[in-house]
Design a protein around this motif. Structure first.
Motif, PDB file in Angstrom:
ATOM      1  N   GLU A  87      68.743  50.721  45.137  1.00 44.31           N
ATOM      2  CA  GLU A  87      67.994  49.788  45.973  1.00 44.31           C
ATOM      3  C   GLU A  87      67.600  48.552  45.164  1.00 44.31           C
ATOM      4  OE1 GLU A  87      63.697  49.618  48.297  1.00 44.31           O
ATOM      5  OE2 GLU A  87      64.632  51.558  47.892  1.00 44.31           O
ATOM      6  N   PHE A  88      67.175  48.783  43.930  1.00 47.69           N
ATOM      7  CA  PHE A  88      66.822  47.658  43.056  1.00 47.69           C
ATOM      8  C   PHE A  88      68.049  46.816  42.729  1.00 47.69           C
ATOM      9  CE2 PHE A  88      66.823  46.154  38.629  1.00 47.69           C
ATOM     10  CZ  PHE A  88      65.852  45.160  38.730  1.00 47.69           C
ATOM     11  N   LEU A  89      69.150  47.468  42.359  1.00 51.40           N
ATOM     12  CA  LEU A  89      70.374  46.730  42.015  1.00 51.40           C
ATOM     13  C   LEU A  89      70.871  45.897  43.187  1.00 51.40           C
ATOM     14  CD1 LEU A  89      72.403  49.392  39.983  1.00 51.40           C
ATOM     15  CD2 LEU A  89      71.067  47.471  39.097  1.00 51.40           C
ATOM     16  N   ARG A  90      70.697  46.430  44.391  1.00 54.72           N
ATOM     17  CA  ARG A  90      71.117  45.698  45.580  1.00 54.72           C
ATOM     18  C   ARG A  90      70.352  44.377  45.698  1.00 54.72           C
ATOM     19  NH1 ARG A  90      70.001  49.386  49.303  1.00 54.72           N
ATOM     20  NH2 ARG A  90      72.001  50.450  49.066  1.00 54.72           N
ATOM     21  N   SER A  91      69.085  44.405  45.342  1.00 53.80           N
ATOM     22  CA  SER A  91      68.274  43.181  45.416  1.00 53.80           C
ATOM     23  C   SER A  91      68.720  42.156  44.379  1.00 53.80           C
ATOM     24  CB  SER A  91      66.791  43.519  45.202  1.00 53.80           C
ATOM     25  OG  SER A  91      66.540  43.906  43.852  1.00 53.80           O
ATOM     26  N   GLU A  92      69.392  42.618  43.326  1.00 56.10           N
ATOM     27  CA  GLU A  92      69.888  41.721  42.286  1.00 56.10           C
ATOM     28  C   GLU A  92      71.393  41.455  42.418  1.00 56.10           C
ATOM     29  OE1 GLU A  92      68.869  42.991  38.327  1.00 56.10           O
ATOM     30  OE2 GLU A  92      66.907  42.020  38.517  1.00 56.10           O
ATOM     31  N   GLU A  97      74.761  45.937  42.642  1.00 55.95           N
ATOM     32  CA  GLU A  97      74.930  47.322  43.098  1.00 55.95           C
ATOM     33  C   GLU A  97      76.297  47.883  42.727  1.00 55.95           C
ATOM     34  OE1 GLU A  97      74.808  49.663  47.430  1.00 55.95           O
ATOM     35  OE2 GLU A  97      74.933  47.473  47.318  1.00 55.95           O
ATOM     36  N   ASP A  98      77.304  47.007  42.640  1.00 56.95           N
ATOM     37  CA  ASP A  98      78.666  47.470  42.372  1.00 56.95           C
ATOM     38  C   ASP A  98      78.803  48.104  40.991  1.00 56.95           C
ATOM     39  OD1 ASP A  98      79.539  46.558  44.853  1.00 56.95           O
ATOM     40  OD2 ASP A  98      79.862  44.531  44.083  1.00 56.95           O
ATOM     41  N   ASN A  99      77.928  47.753  40.065  1.00 56.50           N
ATOM     42  CA  ASN A  99      77.964  48.392  38.740  1.00 56.50           C
ATOM     43  C   ASN A  99      77.729  49.900  38.873  1.00 56.50           C
ATOM     44  OD1 ASN A  99      78.461  46.045  37.300  1.00 56.50           O
ATOM     45  ND2 ASN A  99      76.289  45.583  37.018  1.00 56.50           N
ATOM     46  N   LEU A 100      76.730  50.255  39.656  1.00 53.49           N
ATOM     47  CA  LEU A 100      76.423  51.680  39.846  1.00 53.49           C
ATOM     48  C   LEU A 100      77.531  52.379  40.621  1.00 53.49           C
ATOM     49  CD1 LEU A 100      74.512  54.073  39.594  1.00 53.49           C
ATOM     50  CD2 LEU A 100      73.336  53.279  41.658  1.00 53.49           C
ATOM     51  N   LEU A 101      78.060  51.730  41.637  1.00 51.46           N
ATOM     52  CA  LEU A 101      79.132  52.331  42.441  1.00 51.46           C
ATOM     53  C   LEU A 101      80.389  52.545  41.597  1.00 51.46           C
ATOM     54  CD1 LEU A 101      78.734  50.391  45.823  1.00 51.46           C
ATOM     55  CD2 LEU A 101      77.929  52.685  45.236  1.00 51.46           C
ATOM     56  N   PHE A 102      80.660  51.613  40.708  1.00 50.06           N
ATOM     57  CA  PHE A 102      81.809  51.775  39.802  1.00 50.06           C
ATOM     58  C   PHE A 102      81.588  52.956  38.876  1.00 50.06           C
ATOM     59  CE2 PHE A 102      83.551  50.793  35.522  1.00 50.06           C
ATOM     60  CZ  PHE A 102      84.894  50.862  35.830  1.00 50.06           C
ATOM     61  N   ASP A 128      70.263  46.022  30.424  1.00 44.63           N
ATOM     62  CA  ASP A 128      69.928  44.817  31.185  1.00 44.63           C
ATOM     63  C   ASP A 128      69.146  45.127  32.463  1.00 44.63           C
ATOM     64  OD1 ASP A 128      70.149  41.960  31.626  1.00 44.63           O
ATOM     65  OD2 ASP A 128      71.527  42.455  33.246  1.00 44.63           O
ATOM     66  N   SER A 129      69.678  45.978  33.311  1.00 48.29           N
ATOM     67  CA  SER A 129      69.066  46.225  34.624  1.00 48.29           C
ATOM     68  C   SER A 129      67.890  47.201  34.570  1.00 48.29           C
ATOM     69  CB  SER A 129      70.125  46.770  35.602  1.00 48.29           C
ATOM     70  OG  SER A 129      71.203  45.878  35.719  1.00 48.29           O
ATOM     71  N   PHE A 130      68.008  48.227  33.745  1.00 50.23           N
ATOM     72  CA  PHE A 130      67.000  49.289  33.733  1.00 50.23           C
ATOM     73  C   PHE A 130      65.599  48.798  33.346  1.00 50.23           C
ATOM     74  CE2 PHE A 130      65.204  53.228  31.616  1.00 50.23           C
ATOM     75  CZ  PHE A 130      64.900  53.868  32.809  1.00 50.23           C
ATOM     76  N   PRO A 131      65.438  47.985  32.290  1.00 47.09           N
ATOM     77  CA  PRO A 131      64.088  47.486  31.961  1.00 47.09           C
ATOM     78  C   PRO A 131      63.470  46.682  33.100  1.00 47.09           C
ATOM     79  CG  PRO A 131      65.578  47.155  30.110  1.00 47.09           C
ATOM     80  CD  PRO A 131      66.425  47.568  31.279  1.00 47.09           C
ATOM     81  N   ARG A 132      64.278  45.897  33.789  1.00 45.92           N
ATOM     82  CA  ARG A 132      63.750  45.123  34.926  1.00 45.92           C
ATOM     83  C   ARG A 132      63.394  46.048  36.084  1.00 45.92           C
ATOM     84  NH1 ARG A 132      68.101  41.791  33.780  1.00 45.92           N
ATOM     85  NH2 ARG A 132      69.150  42.366  35.721  1.00 45.92           N
ATOM     86  N   PHE A 133      64.165  47.094  36.242  1.00 40.41           N
ATOM     87  CA  PHE A 133      63.880  48.068  37.296  1.00 40.41           C
ATOM     88  C   PHE A 133      62.509  48.702  37.094  1.00 40.41           C
ATOM     89  CE2 PHE A 133      64.011  52.719  38.095  1.00 40.41           C
ATOM     90  CZ  PHE A 133      63.953  52.705  39.478  1.00 40.41           C
ATOM     91  N   SER A 168      59.859  46.482  38.246  1.00 44.09           N
ATOM     92  CA  SER A 168      60.024  45.965  39.609  1.00 44.09           C
ATOM     93  C   SER A 168      59.044  46.617  40.579  1.00 44.09           C
ATOM     94  CB  SER A 168      61.456  46.203  40.094  1.00 44.09           C
ATOM     95  OG  SER A 168      61.669  47.593  40.326  1.00 44.09           O
ATOM     96  N   SER A 169      58.845  45.963  41.712  1.00 50.00           N
ATOM     97  CA  SER A 169      57.981  46.525  42.753  1.00 50.00           C
ATOM     98  C   SER A 169      58.601  47.777  43.359  1.00 50.00           C
ATOM     99  CB  SER A 169      57.731  45.481  43.845  1.00 50.00           C
ATOM    100  OG  SER A 169      58.957  45.066  44.431  1.00 50.00           O
ATOM    101  N   VAL A 170      59.918  47.877  43.313  1.00 51.08           N
ATOM    102  CA  VAL A 170      60.609  49.043  43.863  1.00 51.08           C
ATOM    103  C   VAL A 170      60.145  50.314  43.145  1.00 51.08           C
ATOM    104  CG1 VAL A 170      62.849  50.161  44.167  1.00 51.08           C
ATOM    105  CG2 VAL A 170      62.638  47.712  44.559  1.00 51.08           C
ATOM    106  N   TYR A 171      60.169  50.270  41.820  1.00 48.73           N
ATOM    107  CA  TYR A 171      59.760  51.446  41.047  1.00 48.73           C
ATOM    108  C   TYR A 171      58.244  51.611  41.032  1.00 48.73           C
ATOM    109  CZ  TYR A 171      59.066  54.643  37.132  1.00 48.73           C
ATOM    110  OH  TYR A 171      58.667  55.700  36.349  1.00 48.73           O
ATOM    111  N   ARG A 172      57.520  50.534  40.846  1.00 45.39           N
ATOM    112  CA  ARG A 172      56.063  50.613  40.757  1.00 45.39           C
ATOM    113  C   ARG A 172      55.445  51.116  42.066  1.00 45.39           C
ATOM    114  NH1 ARG A 172      53.559  48.411  36.450  1.00 45.39           N
ATOM    115  NH2 ARG A 172      54.839  47.239  34.958  1.00 45.39           N
ATOM    116  N   ASP A 173      55.988  50.677  43.180  1.00 48.79           N
ATOM    117  CA  ASP A 173      55.472  51.137  44.477  1.00 48.79           C
ATOM    118  C   ASP A 173      55.722  52.631  44.666  1.00 48.79           C
ATOM    119  OD1 ASP A 173      54.640  48.588  44.987  1.00 48.79           O
ATOM    120  OD2 ASP A 173      56.225  48.109  46.429  1.00 48.79           O
ATOM    121  N   LEU A 174      56.898  53.078  44.245  1.00 50.65           N
ATOM    122  CA  LEU A 174      57.206  54.504  44.346  1.00 50.65           C
ATOM    123  C   LEU A 174      56.263  55.319  43.459  1.00 50.65           C
ATOM    124  CD1 LEU A 174      59.030  56.855  45.283  1.00 50.65           C
ATOM    125  CD2 LEU A 174      60.496  56.353  43.311  1.00 50.65           C
TER     126      LEU A 174
END
Length: 214
Positions: A104-109, A112-117, A189-194, A197-203
């Motif tokens: 969900e976070f990657l999609r906002s950036e 997302e295709d990195n994870l799908l790959f 790169d992506s994980f520290p920002r995740f 992010s509000s996505v993780y903090r809200d959860l």
């Protein structure tokens, strides 16, 4: 004597007696198109559309993407699980719930295709049937490696060249180095920002409130 009936009036009277064939109750309306109201002839446009529909096959990694989309069927992760993700990228990536929230976070950036790959490469490693390996390897290439794909992932020229050479004889491990490269990219790169992010903090806040309520 009765008045003579003109040819025009006679044709009008004849037309008035011509009715459309009655429709039998419960009988489906004929398959028609804009050019053939009565359905008395075959519509080439309709046939062509149906033929194209029948030719459609599952040529992408739909099973992977679909599996990741069924969020409603999953349990909610516990507070301990959510906290563990912040300590281990690997642990989060191996968790179904963790992958979904990260996706969900990657999609906002728009990455997302990195994870799908990464997931597609992981699935390929499990295959032993040569024909399946060949097909999945080709699909991964077309989806994520080809420069013509809108979902192309970022790989260096050396790794890309190695993949191109492996296409002649695909194997279940042919994307291993590329998968590691994308894993490292997401981790650094992506994980520290995740985590910030509000996505993780809200959860995380939601899980904490749930624990307090119970």
């Amino acid at each position: 004597m009765p008045r003579s009936v003109s040819g025009v009036e006679m044709r009008k009277r004849q037309a008035a007696h011509i009715e459309a064939p009655p429709q039998v109750p419960g009988q489906p309306r004929p398959n028609t198109c804009c050019l053939c109201w009565c359905g008395c002839c075959k519509c080439l446009w309709s046939e062509d559309r149906m033929e194209r529909s029948e030719r459609q096959t599952c040529t992408k990694m739909d099973s992977i993407e679909a599996a990741e989309e069924h969020v409603s069927c999953r349990r909610h992760p516990s507070l301990d699980e959510v906290l563990s993700w912040s300590r281990s990228f690997e642990m989060m990536l191996r968790s179904l719930e963790g992958r979904e929230i990260f996706r969900e976070f990657l999609r906002s950036e728009y990455s997302e295709d990195n994870l799908l790959f990464w997931l597609a490469c992981d699935e390929l490693k499990k295959e032993t049937d040569p024909s399946v390996v060949d097909e999945k390897a080709r699909i991964i290439y077309e989806d994520y490696v080809s420069i013509l794909s809108p979902k192309e992932v970022s790989l260096d020229s050396r790794v890309r060249e190695g993949i191109n050479q492996s296409l002649a004889e695909p194997s279940s491990l042919m994307y291993e180095e590329a998968q590691l490269q994308i894993y490292t990219l997401m981790h650094r790169d992506s994980f520290p920002r995740f985590l910030n992010s509000s996505v993780y903090r809200d959860l995380l806040a939601n899980r904490r409130r749930t624990c307090l309520d119970t």
